[in-house]
Design an enzyme around this catalytic site. Structure first.
Site, PDB file in Angstrom:
ATOM      1  N   TYR A  97      80.358  -4.262  17.371  1.00 28.68           N
ATOM      2  CA  TYR A  97      81.663  -4.253  18.052  1.00 28.68           C
ATOM      3  C   TYR A  97      81.588  -5.080  19.337  1.00 28.68           C
ATOM      4  CZ  TYR A  97      85.202  -2.514  21.304  1.00 28.68           C
ATOM      5  OH  TYR A  97      86.190  -2.439  22.252  1.00 28.68           O
ATOM      6  N   LYS A 109      83.436  -8.835  20.666  1.00 28.29           N
ATOM      7  CA  LYS A 109      84.126  -9.102  21.941  1.00 28.29           C
ATOM      8  C   LYS A 109      83.489 -10.306  22.630  1.00 28.29           C
ATOM      9  CE  LYS A 109      87.168  -5.812  21.872  1.00 28.29           C
ATOM     10  NZ  LYS A 109      88.570  -6.147  21.635  1.00 28.29           N
ATOM     11  N   SER A 122      85.770  -5.805  26.842  1.00 28.21           N
ATOM     12  CA  SER A 122      85.249  -4.466  27.107  1.00 28.21           C
ATOM     13  C   SER A 122      83.987  -4.545  27.956  1.00 28.21           C
ATOM     14  CB  SER A 122      84.906  -3.823  25.761  1.00 28.21           C
ATOM     15  OG  SER A 122      84.139  -2.669  25.953  1.00 28.21           O
TER      16      SER A 122
HETATM   17  P1  NAD Z   1      93.780   1.259  19.265  1.00 28.66           P
HETATM   18  O1  NAD Z   1      93.014   1.336  17.999  1.00 28.66           O
HETATM   19  O2  NAD Z   1      94.608   2.428  19.655  1.00 28.66           O
HETATM   20  O3  NAD Z   1      94.721  -0.040  19.239  1.00 28.66           O
HETATM   21  C1  NAD Z   1      94.417  -1.196  18.513  1.00 28.66           C
HETATM   22  C2  NAD Z   1      95.614  -1.512  17.628  1.00 28.66           C
HETATM   23  O4  NAD Z   1      95.368  -2.703  16.885  1.00 28.66           O
HETATM   24  C3  NAD Z   1      95.913  -0.410  16.619  1.00 28.66           C
HETATM   25  O5  NAD Z   1      97.280  -0.040  16.720  1.00 28.66           O
HETATM   26  C4  NAD Z   1      95.598  -1.036  15.262  1.00 28.66           C
HETATM   27  O6  NAD Z   1      96.432  -0.533  14.246  1.00 28.66           O
HETATM   28  C5  NAD Z   1      95.827  -2.503  15.555  1.00 28.66           C
HETATM   29  N1  NAD Z   1      95.068  -3.439  14.711  1.00 28.66           N
HETATM   30  C6  NAD Z   1      93.739  -3.434  14.446  1.00 28.66           C
HETATM   31  N2  NAD Z   1      93.413  -4.485  13.671  1.00 28.66           N
HETATM   32  C7  NAD Z   1      94.564  -5.179  13.450  1.00 28.66           C
HETATM   33  C8  NAD Z   1      94.879  -6.352  12.727  1.00 28.66           C
HETATM   34  N3  NAD Z   1      93.956  -7.028  12.034  1.00 28.66           N
HETATM   35  N4  NAD Z   1      96.166  -6.787  12.711  1.00 28.66           N
HETATM   36  C9  NAD Z   1      97.125  -6.107  13.377  1.00 28.66           C
HETATM   37  N5  NAD Z   1      96.884  -4.977  14.076  1.00 28.66           N
HETATM   38  C10 NAD Z   1      95.615  -4.519  14.118  1.00 28.66           C
HETATM   39  O7  NAD Z   1      92.758   0.884  20.426  1.00 28.66           O
HETATM   40  P2  NAD Z   1      92.973   0.796  21.992  1.00 28.66           P
HETATM   41  O8  NAD Z   1      92.115   1.814  22.626  1.00 28.66           O
HETATM   42  O9  NAD Z   1      94.405   0.737  22.318  1.00 28.66           O
HETATM   43  O10 NAD Z   1      92.274  -0.608  22.257  1.00 28.66           O
HETATM   44  C11 NAD Z   1      93.014  -1.809  22.367  1.00 28.66           C
HETATM   45  C12 NAD Z   1      92.055  -2.957  22.564  1.00 28.66           C
HETATM   46  O11 NAD Z   1      91.277  -2.719  23.742  1.00 28.66           O
HETATM   47  C13 NAD Z   1      91.057  -3.151  21.423  1.00 28.66           C
HETATM   48  O12 NAD Z   1      90.868  -4.537  21.208  1.00 28.66           O
HETATM   49  C14 NAD Z   1      89.792  -2.511  21.949  1.00 28.66           C
HETATM   50  O13 NAD Z   1      88.637  -3.102  21.389  1.00 28.66           O
HETATM   51  C15 NAD Z   1      89.891  -2.825  23.442  1.00 28.66           C
HETATM   52  N6  NAD Z   1      89.142  -1.879  24.278  1.00 28.66           N
HETATM   53  C16 NAD Z   1      89.373  -0.532  24.156  1.00 28.66           C
HETATM   54  C17 NAD Z   1      88.624   0.358  24.915  1.00 28.66           C
HETATM   55  C18 NAD Z   1      88.823   1.840  24.790  1.00 28.66           C
HETATM   56  O14 NAD Z   1      87.923   2.591  25.144  1.00 28.66           O
HETATM   57  N7  NAD Z   1      89.966   2.328  24.307  1.00 28.66           N
HETATM   58  C19 NAD Z   1      87.650  -0.114  25.822  1.00 28.66           C
HETATM   59  C20 NAD Z   1      87.476  -1.473  25.929  1.00 28.66           C
HETATM   60  C21 NAD Z   1      88.226  -2.359  25.151  1.00 28.66           C
HETATM   61  N1  UFG Z   2      79.790  12.041  25.730  1.00 33.20           N
HETATM   62  C1  UFG Z   2      79.346  13.329  25.501  1.00 33.20           C
HETATM   63  N2  UFG Z   2      79.862  13.999  24.443  1.00 33.20           N
HETATM   64  C2  UFG Z   2      80.818  13.480  23.613  1.00 33.20           C
HETATM   65  C3  UFG Z   2      81.266  12.170  23.870  1.00 33.20           C
HETATM   66  C4  UFG Z   2      80.722  11.477  24.930  1.00 33.20           C
HETATM   67  O1  UFG Z   2      78.495  13.832  26.222  1.00 33.20           O
HETATM   68  O2  UFG Z   2      81.250  14.154  22.667  1.00 33.20           O
HETATM   69  C5  UFG Z   2      79.269  11.292  26.888  1.00 33.20           C
HETATM   70  C6  UFG Z   2      78.553  10.007  26.525  1.00 33.20           C
HETATM   71  O3  UFG Z   2      77.178  10.254  26.286  1.00 33.20           O
HETATM   72  C7  UFG Z   2      78.799   9.144  27.760  1.00 33.20           C
HETATM   73  C8  UFG Z   2      80.175   9.601  28.240  1.00 33.20           C
HETATM   74  O4  UFG Z   2      80.377  10.888  27.668  1.00 33.20           O
HETATM   75  O5  UFG Z   2      77.874   9.449  28.762  1.00 33.20           O
HETATM   76  C9  UFG Z   2      81.315   8.686  27.804  1.00 33.20           C
HETATM   77  O6  UFG Z   2      81.282   8.509  26.389  1.00 33.20           O
HETATM   78  P1  UFG Z   2      82.479   7.814  25.594  1.00 33.20           P
HETATM   79  O7  UFG Z   2      82.123   7.845  24.162  1.00 33.20           O
HETATM   80  O8  UFG Z   2      83.770   8.427  26.003  1.00 33.20           O
HETATM   81  O9  UFG Z   2      82.484   6.326  26.173  1.00 33.20           O
HETATM   82  P2  UFG Z   2      81.344   5.212  26.149  1.00 33.20           P
HETATM   83  O10 UFG Z   2      81.108   4.806  27.567  1.00 33.20           O
HETATM   84  O11 UFG Z   2      80.183   5.637  25.381  1.00 33.20           O
HETATM   85  O12 UFG Z   2      82.054   4.055  25.334  1.00 33.20           O
HETATM   86  C10 UFG Z   2      83.380   3.604  25.642  1.00 33.20           C
HETATM   87  C11 UFG Z   2      84.036   3.098  24.360  1.00 33.20           C
HETATM   88  C12 UFG Z   2      83.319   1.870  23.859  1.00 33.20           C
HETATM   89  C13 UFG Z   2      83.287   0.852  24.934  1.00 33.20           C
HETATM   90  C14 UFG Z   2      82.645   1.418  26.174  1.00 33.20           C
HETATM   91  C15 UFG Z   2      82.700   0.437  27.301  1.00 33.20           C
HETATM   92  O13 UFG Z   2      83.987   4.095  23.362  1.00 33.20           O
HETATM   93  O14 UFG Z   2      84.040   1.340  22.772  1.00 33.20           O
HETATM   94  O15 UFG Z   2      83.353   2.592  26.583  1.00 33.20           O
HETATM   95  O16 UFG Z   2      84.007   0.001  27.513  1.00 33.20           O
HETATM   96  F1  UFG Z   2      82.561  -0.197  24.494  1.00 33.20           F
END
Ligand code: NAD
Ligand code: UFG
Length: 336
Positions: free
Chosen positions: A147, A151, A123
């Site tokens: 978190y 990573k 991430s």
């Molecule tokens: P998500 O929660 O929708 O998907 C993660 C999946 O992993 C879920 O289906 C959950 O049930 C499963 N899971 C969690 N722990 C587990 C375990 N111990 N064993 C088996 N399954 C397990 O999240 P996502 O948005 O699809 O994210 C996928 C990956 O990408 C994650 O590792 C997350 O940290 C990373 N990521 C997500 C974002 C984002 O903003 N969505 C940004 C950067 C990185």
């Molecule tokens: N924001 C608002 N109101 C809300 C939610 C968000 O104003 O209700 C703003 C935040 O302040 C930020 C932007 O919208 O400026 C984006 O916020 P998000 O929560 O959608 O995303 P972030 O960039 O804060 O974080 C996301 C994921 C994290 C990840 C990060 C970098 O949630 O898990 O991107 O990948 F680590």
């Protein structure tokens, strides 16, 4: 056969769909702690292809042993993990246990079965508060929450594993802000409870399920004062994983790649794009900054283009249109 951990989740389900459409066979392990197996049923329906699904936990060596014994796994795409920043601050041991211990368990069993091809979901959060943008892969890592620390630790473990054994191929993919949904409107992001992230929140306000958006601060040093992020369509992101798998066939060792669009949008710009896509007025109120938020973050995407021959195609309007279709067709997410 590709093993997708966390494949029932948001990014995982979109990646399963792209894998199947590219001719790969797919096995999924997911404990459904943050997802529903309905997403996989829909992917099967959209592609007309079966997914082998194991409901189980990556921390459980027995089920992983079973999967690797029953299938010839060529590569693993590892999404399984917990991802809520706030929850990780309140419950760090859960995050270390689930994300780090779970990953170590997975890597050990991959090693045992000589499966040494891995794509890992990292991430942009590993960079922490960046001093300049665009964010390049060689920037120092300084996550600001548990978190992000998980990573970073997993990245370090994989760096050490691939330096010790040169037969590993590892892609560390650092996602920026994944949003959007598949154009069919059948799969999308389905967060539990009140969403933390901007786009799921906005779409619930547009749908009348939440009253107004809270804009977290309009006093940042940006043109309109609101935070700027690099939002990337989840389908573009999923395709980046296919490119990483293809690259592994010709390249051993470890690569670290940003997956973003390279463009930053402010909260107000996203709000306007969503109003246009949904043809709704979205009420909002400006509140205080959210603790831990940074001002501006967007990716330098030149390395992704160079090493993976990949770049994002979809713009912010398309991202909003696809979210709105998903929201409208599934007002209660996968419960519908
Ligand atoms: P998500 O929660 O929708 O998907 C993660 C999946 O992993 C879920 O289906 C959950 O049930 C499963 N899971 C969690 N722990 C587990 C375990 N111990 N064993 C088996 N399954 C397990 O999240 P996502 O948005 O699809 O994210 C996928 C990956 O990408 C994650 O590792 C997350 O940290 C990373 N990521 C997500 C974002 C984002 O903003 N969505 C940004 C950067 C990185
Ligand atoms: N924001 C608002 N109101 C809300 C939610 C968000 O104003 O209700 C703003 C935040 O302040 C930020 C932007 O919208 O400026 C984006 O916020 P998000 O929560 O959608 O995303 P972030 O960039 O804060 O974080 C996301 C994921 C994290 C990840 C990060 C970098 O949630 O898990 O991107 O990948 F680590």
């Amino acid at each position: 056969m590709i093993l997708v951990t966390g494949g029932a989740g948001y990014i995982g389900s979109h990646t399963c769909l792209e894998l199947l459409n590219s001719g790969y066979e797919v096995t999924v392990i997911d404990n459904l702690s943050n997802s529903s197996s309905e997403s996989l049923k829909r992917v099967e329906h959209l592609t007309g292809t079966e997914i082998i699904f194991y409901e189980g936990d990556i921390r459980d060596p027995q089920i992983l042993n079973r999967i690797f014994s029953e299938h010839n796994i060529d590569a693993v795409i590892h999404f399984a993990g917990l991802k809520s920043v706030g929850e990780s601050v309140d419950n760090p041991h859960l995050y270390y246990e689930n994300n780090v211990t779970g990953s170590i368990n997975l890597f050990k069993i991959m090693d045992k079965f000589s499966c040494k091809n891995l794509v890992f979901s990292s991430s942009a959060t590993v960079y922490g508060e960046v001093k300049t943008v665009p964010v390049h892969e060689n920037f120092p890592l300084a996550p600001t929450n548990p978190y992000g620390n998980t990573k970073r630790h997993i990245e370090d473990i994989l760096k050490d594993i691939s330096s010790a054994d040169h037969s590993w191929s590892v892609s560390l993919l650092r996602y920026f802000n994944p949003i959007g949904a598949h154009e069919s409107g059948r799969i999308g992001e389905d967060p539990r409870g009140i969403p933390n992230n901007l786009l799921p929140y906005i779409s619930k306000v547009a749908a009348g399920k939440l009253s107004k958006l809270k804009v977290f601060g309009d006093d940042y040093d940006t043109p309109d004062g609101t935070g700027i992020r690099d939002y990337i369509h989840v389908v573009d992101l999923a395709r980046g994983h296919i490119k990483a798998l293809e690259k592994m066939k010709v390249l051993k060792g470890l690569i670290t790649v940003n997956l973003g669009t390279g463009n930053g949008y402010s909260v107000f710009e996203v709000l306007r794009a969503f109003e246009i896509a949904s043809k709704k007025t979205i009420p909002f109120v400006v509140t205080q900054r959210r603790t831990g938020d940074i001002s501006v973050c967007y990716a330098d995407v030149s390395y992704a283009k160079e090493i993976l021959n990949w770049q994002a195609e979809f713009d912010i309007n398309r991202m909003c249109t696809d979210i709105w279709r998903w929201q409208n067709q599934n007002p209660n997410g996968y419960e519908d």
